[in-house]
Design an enzyme around this catalytic site. Structure first.
Site, PDB file in Angstrom:
ATOM      1  N   GLY A   2     100.985  63.215  18.582  1.00 48.16           N
ATOM      2  CA  GLY A   2     101.659  64.259  17.824  1.00 48.16           C
ATOM      3  C   GLY A   2     101.149  64.282  16.408  1.00 48.16           C
ATOM      4  N   SER A   3     101.974  64.754  15.495  1.00 46.50           N
ATOM      5  CA  SER A   3     101.521  64.918  14.111  1.00 46.50           C
ATOM      6  C   SER A   3     101.400  63.581  13.392  1.00 46.50           C
ATOM      7  CB  SER A   3     102.528  65.788  13.355  1.00 46.50           C
ATOM      8  OG  SER A   3     103.775  65.105  13.283  1.00 46.50           O
ATOM      9  N   GLU A  32      97.856  58.897  18.561  1.00 45.01           N
ATOM     10  CA  GLU A  32      96.906  60.003  18.665  1.00 45.01           C
ATOM     11  C   GLU A  32      97.460  61.125  17.803  1.00 45.01           C
ATOM     12  OE1 GLU A  32      94.043  58.373  21.434  1.00 45.01           O
ATOM     13  OE2 GLU A  32      94.091  60.024  20.011  1.00 45.01           O
ATOM     14  N   LEU A  33      96.901  61.303  16.616  1.00 46.30           N
ATOM     15  CA  LEU A  33      97.566  62.106  15.593  1.00 46.30           C
ATOM     16  C   LEU A  33      96.784  63.383  15.258  1.00 46.30           C
ATOM     17  CD1 LEU A  33      98.712  59.101  13.364  1.00 46.30           C
ATOM     18  CD2 LEU A  33      99.908  60.171  15.278  1.00 46.30           C
ATOM     19  N   LYS A  54     109.488  60.341  26.323  1.00 48.29           N
ATOM     20  CA  LYS A  54     110.193  61.468  25.720  1.00 48.29           C
ATOM     21  C   LYS A  54     109.188  62.596  25.515  1.00 48.29           C
ATOM     22  CE  LYS A  54     110.671  63.020  21.762  1.00 48.29           C
ATOM     23  NZ  LYS A  54     110.656  64.485  22.188  1.00 48.29           N
ATOM     24  N   PRO A  55     109.248  63.642  26.333  1.00 47.50           N
ATOM     25  CA  PRO A  55     108.315  64.761  26.166  1.00 47.50           C
ATOM     26  C   PRO A  55     108.794  65.657  25.028  1.00 47.50           C
ATOM     27  CG  PRO A  55     109.808  65.249  27.967  1.00 47.50           C
ATOM     28  CD  PRO A  55     110.164  63.855  27.474  1.00 47.50           C
ATOM     29  N   ALA A  56     107.955  66.599  24.611  1.00 53.81           N
ATOM     30  CA  ALA A  56     108.380  67.575  23.608  1.00 53.81           C
ATOM     31  C   ALA A  56     109.468  68.445  24.212  1.00 53.81           C
ATOM     32  CB  ALA A  56     107.199  68.432  23.179  1.00 53.81           C
ATOM     33  N   GLU A  71      95.551  71.111   8.638  1.00 55.07           N
ATOM     34  CA  GLU A  71      95.362  71.490  10.043  1.00 55.07           C
ATOM     35  C   GLU A  71      96.113  72.794  10.302  1.00 55.07           C
ATOM     36  OE1 GLU A  71      97.495  69.031  12.896  1.00 55.07           O
ATOM     37  OE2 GLU A  71      95.684  68.912  14.090  1.00 55.07           O
ATOM     38  N   GLU A 108      92.267  56.494  24.207  1.00 52.00           N
ATOM     39  CA  GLU A 108      92.861  56.810  25.511  1.00 52.00           C
ATOM     40  C   GLU A 108      91.766  57.291  26.448  1.00 52.00           C
ATOM     41  OE1 GLU A 108      96.139  59.533  24.669  1.00 52.00           O
ATOM     42  OE2 GLU A 108      97.479  57.811  24.394  1.00 52.00           O
ATOM     43  N   TRP A 167     103.863  69.200  22.690  1.00 52.62           N
ATOM     44  CA  TRP A 167     104.034  70.382  23.546  1.00 52.62           C
ATOM     45  C   TRP A 167     102.698  71.043  23.894  1.00 52.62           C
ATOM     46  CZ3 TRP A 167     101.535  74.122  21.051  1.00 52.62           C
ATOM     47  CH2 TRP A 167     101.463  74.036  19.645  1.00 52.62           C
ATOM     48  N   ASN A 168     101.628  70.730  23.161  1.00 57.62           N
ATOM     49  CA  ASN A 168     100.435  71.588  23.316  1.00 57.62           C
ATOM     50  C   ASN A 168      99.644  71.316  24.585  1.00 57.62           C
ATOM     51  OD1 ASN A 168      99.529  69.107  22.308  1.00 57.62           O
ATOM     52  ND2 ASN A 168      97.790  70.031  21.262  1.00 57.62           N
ATOM     53  N   CYS A 224      94.518  69.347  18.957  1.00 59.99           N
ATOM     54  CA  CYS A 224      94.261  68.384  17.885  1.00 59.99           C
ATOM     55  C   CYS A 224      92.774  68.274  17.558  1.00 59.99           C
ATOM     56  CB  CYS A 224      94.782  67.024  18.283  1.00 59.99           C
ATOM     57  SG  CYS A 224      94.015  66.437  19.786  1.00 59.99           S
TER      58      CYS A 224
HETATM   59  N1  LIG Z   1      95.371  63.160  18.688  1.00 60.93           N
HETATM   60  C1  LIG Z   1      95.804  63.762  19.777  1.00 60.93           C
HETATM   61  O1  LIG Z   1      95.434  63.407  20.919  1.00 60.93           O
HETATM   62  C2  LIG Z   1      96.790  64.894  19.659  1.00 60.93           C
HETATM   63  C3  LIG Z   1      97.068  65.646  20.803  1.00 60.93           C
HETATM   64  C4  LIG Z   1      97.987  66.705  20.698  1.00 60.93           C
HETATM   65  C5  LIG Z   1      98.607  67.006  19.482  1.00 60.93           C
HETATM   66  N2  LIG Z   1      98.308  66.253  18.393  1.00 60.93           N
HETATM   67  C6  LIG Z   1      98.905  66.582  17.102  1.00 60.93           C
HETATM   68  O2  LIG Z   1     100.309  66.903  17.264  1.00 60.93           O
HETATM   69  C7  LIG Z   1     100.678  67.927  16.343  1.00 60.93           C
HETATM   70  C8  LIG Z   1     101.295  69.101  17.077  1.00 60.93           C
HETATM   71  O3  LIG Z   1     102.181  68.640  18.069  1.00 60.93           O
HETATM   72  P1  LIG Z   1     103.737  68.630  17.773  1.00 60.93           P
HETATM   73  O4  LIG Z   1     104.117  69.785  16.927  1.00 60.93           O
HETATM   74  O5  LIG Z   1     104.450  68.420  19.059  1.00 60.93           O
HETATM   75  O6  LIG Z   1     103.850  67.288  16.881  1.00 60.93           O
HETATM   76  P2  LIG Z   1     105.174  66.556  16.422  1.00 60.93           P
HETATM   77  O7  LIG Z   1     104.750  65.330  15.762  1.00 60.93           O
HETATM   78  O8  LIG Z   1     106.108  67.474  15.705  1.00 60.93           O
HETATM   79  O9  LIG Z   1     105.933  66.173  17.803  1.00 60.93           O
HETATM   80  C9  LIG Z   1     105.309  65.332  18.729  1.00 60.93           C
HETATM   81  C10 LIG Z   1     106.398  64.622  19.536  1.00 60.93           C
HETATM   82  O10 LIG Z   1     107.139  63.807  18.640  1.00 60.93           O
HETATM   83  C11 LIG Z   1     108.526  64.087  18.774  1.00 60.93           C
HETATM   84  N3  LIG Z   1     109.164  63.797  17.492  1.00 60.93           N
HETATM   85  C12 LIG Z   1     109.215  64.574  16.383  1.00 60.93           C
HETATM   86  N4  LIG Z   1     109.894  63.938  15.393  1.00 60.93           N
HETATM   87  C13 LIG Z   1     110.277  62.724  15.915  1.00 60.93           C
HETATM   88  C14 LIG Z   1     111.007  61.611  15.415  1.00 60.93           C
HETATM   89  N5  LIG Z   1     111.501  61.593  14.170  1.00 60.93           N
HETATM   90  N6  LIG Z   1     111.219  60.538  16.238  1.00 60.93           N
HETATM   91  C15 LIG Z   1     110.736  60.543  17.496  1.00 60.93           C
HETATM   92  N7  LIG Z   1     110.031  61.568  18.038  1.00 60.93           N
HETATM   93  C16 LIG Z   1     109.809  62.647  17.242  1.00 60.93           C
HETATM   94  C17 LIG Z   1     108.565  65.534  19.196  1.00 60.93           C
HETATM   95  O11 LIG Z   1     109.822  65.828  19.805  1.00 60.93           O
HETATM   96  C18 LIG Z   1     107.410  65.578  20.171  1.00 60.93           C
HETATM   97  O12 LIG Z   1     107.829  65.068  21.422  1.00 60.93           O
HETATM   98  C19 LIG Z   1      99.410  68.332  15.628  1.00 60.93           C
HETATM   99  O13 LIG Z   1      99.317  67.651  14.396  1.00 60.93           O
HETATM  100  C20 LIG Z   1      98.303  67.856  16.571  1.00 60.93           C
HETATM  101  O14 LIG Z   1      97.106  67.607  15.875  1.00 60.93           O
HETATM  102  C21 LIG Z   1      97.406  65.200  18.450  1.00 60.93           C
HETATM  103  O1  LIG Z   2      95.444  68.347  21.420  1.00 58.44           O
HETATM  104  C1  LIG Z   2      94.604  67.487  21.701  1.00 58.44           C
HETATM  105  C2  LIG Z   2      94.597  66.923  23.097  1.00 58.44           C
HETATM  106  O2  LIG Z   2      94.105  65.629  23.069  1.00 58.44           O
HETATM  107  C3  LIG Z   2      93.983  67.887  24.050  1.00 58.44           C
HETATM  108  S1  LIG Z   2      92.405  67.453  24.651  1.00 58.44           S
HETATM  109  O3  LIG Z   2      92.491  66.013  25.078  1.00 58.44           O
HETATM  110  O4  LIG Z   2      91.415  67.621  23.575  1.00 58.44           O
HETATM  111  O5  LIG Z   2      92.112  68.331  25.780  1.00 58.44           O
END
Ligand SMILES: NC(=O)c1ccc[n+]([C@@H]2O[C@H](COP(=O)([O-])OP(=O)(O)OC[C@H]3O[C@@H](n4cnc5c(N)ncnc54)[C@H](O)[C@@H]3O)[C@@H](O)[C@H]2O)c1
Ligand SMILES: O=C[C@H](O)CS(=O)(=O)O
Length: 470
Positions: A219-220, A241-242, A166-168, A372, A449, A142-143, A275
């Site tokens: 995501g996480s 990308e975590l 599948k978006p957030a 984090e 990426e 979502w961020n 992230c």
């Molecule tokens: N490395 C990167 O480029 C990057 C970028 C943005 C966010 N993040 C990380 O993402 C986290 C915050 O974002 P968030 O709260 O949306 O993360 P999240 O992992 O909770 O959710 C990310 C996505 O995964 C989906 N999801 C959650 N549980 C799932 C499951 N069991 N099966 C399938 N899909 C599932 C969510 O609906 C969402 O679309 C932070 O840890 C941040 O560091 C990393």
């Molecule tokens: O949350 C991390 C994303 O990758 C955003 S950005 O690519 O650093 O702008």
């Protein structure tokens, strides 16, 4: 969804709210396994035809999509501020950033070169071709509800793949808007589907369906590890990308004002919900007091409020859990000896608003150093020597981004090479750009990426051995 649009029925829809006000802004269909499977089947059918198009045709579509996204920047930014909360100017910046990936891969699409290698025997010639992996499944956070999508969809389509996204669930309208603009740009049905609904159910189909040949997740780390395991039985390519725990290091020889400006970006962009946000600020003792005073002064001069309001720098956090995590990290740090220099509690606006916070006297005994935060919390940690701070900076399971402020060129190389991270920002807090390979190591993920490397993971190398050439 698949090759048709599905309306949200009252019995199966998911509400979407504005984090600044808590108001309902709309609802989306609550789709699941069946619709996901249908979209994957539609993607399989559409991808074969798409892969047979010329690279120039794929590039031309991406350029049209880019033009439409940029022409719709104001509307896309308003949608983002409504559903994610970031200030409008920052949302506009993300639309431009997200569009830059579409433009980049419209150009890269025509550079998907192979090889003709001299044969290992007189009558042999060796060909290497790069072919699309096929159907890709994507799951995004979502961020950054626009850029995290285009950073995946653009290279997938450039390579000749089809993609099911599948978006957030907090930010679905940004994703749907991108799909509508792709359709208007002439993308054939089935190539880019958006599935809104239960994450577990949709993810289970994406990770188990053998027709999906790559899963790309942002995501996480916790969810990334789960999806990694779910993909194992069908041996999919993975892009992960975590999470991160970025150190930001300021040495005595740094330009302190530049380091403060860099910290504002690296720590407080998207209200710290990024992230690559600096999660730990290591300040060498010779400039510690100057840096702490300058950062505190800057932070307290900036405004928190609704992202649609003029001159707001900090919007709301995304949900109550995010607010609670920031509060827990502050409480834990104070209990272990930290002091508050700015902020420290929920904002007077209430709801999901939180005061941007600066803590001093932070030590490695505190949770904020190892977890984090993902919010507007800047923990200052004093250090004495280069060796000490490199060891502290690397003392984490994460390895995404890191930042160093110094004017000593030899130190730039020593420290950049010693930091165990996928990315290092030197004298800057802004490192994310389509031209550069974005990604991490250790528990921060797999793959890169963007950049000229960004297409690789959406292709397979095929080796063709030509014999009988007398
Ligand atoms: N490395 C990167 O480029 C990057 C970028 C943005 C966010 N993040 C990380 O993402 C986290 C915050 O974002 P968030 O709260 O949306 O993360 P999240 O992992 O909770 O959710 C990310 C996505 O995964 C989906 N999801 C959650 N549980 C799932 C499951 N069991 N099966 C399938 N899909 C599932 C969510 O609906 C969402 O679309 C932070 O840890 C941040 O560091 C990393
Ligand atoms: O949350 C991390 C994303 O990758 C955003 S950005 O690519 O650093 O702008």
């Amino acid at each position: 969804m698949g090759d048709r649009w599905v309306a949200a029925s009252s019995s199966s829809s998911i509400p979407v709210t504005d984090p600044a006000t808590g108001q309902l802004i709309g609802s989306v269909p609550d789709l699941g396994e069946a619709e996901t499977a249908e979209s994957i089947s539609a993607a399989v059918r559409a991808q074969r035809t798409w892969a047979a198009r010329t690279a120039a045709e794929r590039a031309a579509f991406l350029r049209r999509w880019y033009d439409l996204v940029m022409a719709s920047k104001a509307d896309l930014a308003r949608i983002m501020t409504f559903e994610q909360g970031k200030p409008l100017k920052e949302a506009e910046g993300e639309i431009e950033y997200g569009a830059s990936f579409i433009l980049w891969f419209s150009e890269e699409a025509r550079r998907l070169y192979g090889d003709l290698i001299p044969g290992h025997q007189p009558d042999k010639r060796i060909l290497v071709a790069r072919q699309p992996v096929g159907v890709v499944a994507a799951i995004t956070p979502w961020n950054f509800p626009n850029a995290m999508i285009t950073r995946k969809v653009a290279p997938a389509l450039a390579a000749g793949c089809a993609i099911v996204l599948k978006p957030a669930i907090q930010t679905p309208f940004s994703a749907i808007a991108l799909a509508i603009l792709a359709e208007r740009a002439g993308l054939p049905a089935g190539l880019f589907s958006v599935i809104t609904g239960g994450a577990r159910e949709i993810g289970a189909e994406m990770t188990s369906n053998p027709a999906v040949r790559k899963l790309t997740f942002t995501g996480s780390t916790e969810v990334g590890a789960l999806l990694y395991a779910q993909c194992a039985p069908t041996i999919k390519k993975l892009g992960l990308e975590l999470g991160g725990n970025a150190p930001l290091i300021v040495f005595d020889d740094a330009d302190v004002d530049a380091a403060v400006d860099g910290t504002l970006v690296a720590k407080f962009r998207n209200n710290g919900q990024t992230c690559v946000c600096a999660n730990r600020l290591y300040i060498q003792s010779g400039v510690y007091d100057h840096f702490a005073e300058a950062l505190t002064k800057k932070i307290t001069s900036l405004k928190t409020g609704n992202g649609f309001a003029e001159d707001v720098t900090f919007g709301p956090l995304i949900d109550n859990a995010a607010v609670e995590k920031v509060r827990e990290h502050i409480t834990d740090a104070i209990e272990h000896g930290a002091r508050v220099l700015a902020g420290g509690k929920s904002h007077a606006l209430g709801g999901l608003f939180f005061e941007p916070t600066v803590l001093t006297d932070v030590t490695s005994q505190m949770r904020v150093v190892h977890e984090e935060t993902f919010g507007p919390l800047a923990p200052l940690i004093r250090f004495e020597t280069e060796e000490e701070v490199i060891a502290a900076a690397n003392d984490t399971e994460f390895g995404l981004a890191s930042y160093v402020f110094t004017r000593d060129v030899a130190r730039v190389f020593r420290v950049s090479e010693a930091l165990e991270y996928g990315m290092v920002g030197v004298n800057t807090g802004a490192i994310s750009t389509a031209e550069a390979p974005f990604g991490g190591i250790k528990m921060s993920g797999l793959g890169r990426e963007g950049s000229r490397y960004g297409l690789d993971d959406f292709t397979e190398l095929k080796y063709i051995c030509l014999g009988g050439i007398a």
